[in-house]
Write a protein that holds these residues in place. Structure first.
Motif, PDB file in Angstrom:
ATOM      1  N   CYS A 185       0.839  -1.196   0.000  1.00 49.11           N
ATOM      2  CA  CYS A 185       0.000   0.000   0.000  1.00 49.11           C
ATOM      3  C   CYS A 185       0.878   1.252   0.000  1.00 49.11           C
ATOM      4  O   CYS A 185       1.817   1.361   0.778  1.00 49.11           O
ATOM      5  CB  CYS A 185      -0.913  -0.010   1.211  1.00 49.11           C
ATOM      6  SG  CYS A 185      -1.925   1.481   1.339  1.00 49.11           S
TER       7      CYS A 185
ATOM      8  N   CYS B 282      -0.501   3.133   3.768  1.00 50.23           N
ATOM      9  CA  CYS B 282      -0.234   2.561   5.091  1.00 50.23           C
ATOM     10  C   CYS B 282       0.916   1.560   5.069  1.00 50.23           C
ATOM     11  O   CYS B 282       1.350   1.102   6.122  1.00 50.23           O
ATOM     12  CB  CYS B 282      -1.505   1.934   5.668  1.00 50.23           C
ATOM     13  SG  CYS B 282      -1.983   0.383   4.912  1.00 50.23           S
TER      14      CYS B 282
ATOM     15  N   CYS C 228      -5.620  -1.531  -1.340  1.00 50.29           N
ATOM     16  CA  CYS C 228      -5.228  -2.004  -0.009  1.00 50.29           C
ATOM     17  C   CYS C 228      -6.439  -2.577   0.713  1.00 50.29           C
ATOM     18  O   CYS C 228      -7.494  -1.941   0.757  1.00 50.29           O
ATOM     19  CB  CYS C 228      -4.637  -0.853   0.784  1.00 50.29           C
ATOM     20  SG  CYS C 228      -4.223  -1.300   2.475  1.00 50.29           S
TER      21      CYS C 228
ATOM     22  N   CYS D 137      -6.926  -0.002   3.954  1.00 50.08           N
ATOM     23  CA  CYS D 137      -7.333   1.415   3.863  1.00 50.08           C
ATOM     24  C   CYS D 137      -7.846   1.798   2.474  1.00 50.08           C
ATOM     25  O   CYS D 137      -8.176   2.953   2.234  1.00 50.08           O
ATOM     26  CB  CYS D 137      -6.168   2.316   4.272  1.00 50.08           C
ATOM     27  SG  CYS D 137      -4.853   2.400   3.033  1.00 50.08           S
TER      28      CYS D 137
HETATM   29 ZN   LIG Z   1      -3.312   0.763   3.100  1.00 45.57          ZN
END
Ligand SMILES: [Zn+2]
Ligand SMILES: [Zn+2]
Length: 173
Positions: free
Chosen positions: A67, A70, A130, A133
């Protein structure tokens, strides 16, 4: 042949390990993955592709993405989408060579990598999101291409930002 690759952070204790590449059950994974795509399991991009191109094909090797936001690492099927450039039909083709000695692949609708190259053209790369998130991800080549000389075998730790080395832990074929 598939690999088991992983990384471990000595600073924060983060660990990640995954099967990558192509294993001997590929024909089964291929047809299972298409069913999941059609049901929206991988998001709208996959669902819409199969609605528009029922005779399409995918590349289904397992890769690792990270990601951009994050930093999470995720193992996913690659899912590049292809459309036919001739009348090749995987459900009627007679294959003289079984997929592997342990698993023939008979009874499964799949497109092998050479068939993909000869009979299909790339329509679109898959935009993996992701799972934590929903942000965009990038492919980490150090996992899938670990056997190739000169590949960067490092990845940023999702836990603390430390740079980790990706190691081959075994084979899964
Ligand atoms: Zn993420
Ligand atoms: Zn860490």
């Amino acid at each position: 042949m598939g690999l088991i690759c992983g990384c471990e952070c000595k600073k924060c204790g983060y660990q990640f390990s995954s099967l990558v590449g192509v294993g001997f059950l590929y024909p089964k994974e291929y047809s299972d993955t298409i069913e999941k795509m059609k049901n929206g399991f991988f998001g709208n991009q996959g669902k819409e592709f199969w609605e528009a191109f029922p005779d399409g094909a995918i590349s289904c090797e397992r890769i690792v993405v990270q990601c951009k936001d994050c930093g999470s690492l995720m193992a996913v099927p690659e899912l590049s989408m292809y459309i036919p450039k001739d009348s090749f039909n995987p459900s009627t083709v007679e294959r003289k060579v079984p997929w592997s000695t342990e698993f023939s692949g008979a009874g499964y609708n799949y497109v092998s990598f050479s068939e993909l190259e000869n009979h299909y053209e790339l329509f679109e790369m898959y935009d993996h999101r992701c799972s934590k998130c929903n942000s965009n991800t990038i492919i980490v080549p150090g996992f899938t291409e670990n056997m190739i000389d000169g590949i960067d075998r490092h990845v940023r730790c999702p836990g603390c930002g430390n740079i980790l080395e990706i190691e081959i832990e075994g084979f899964w074929d």
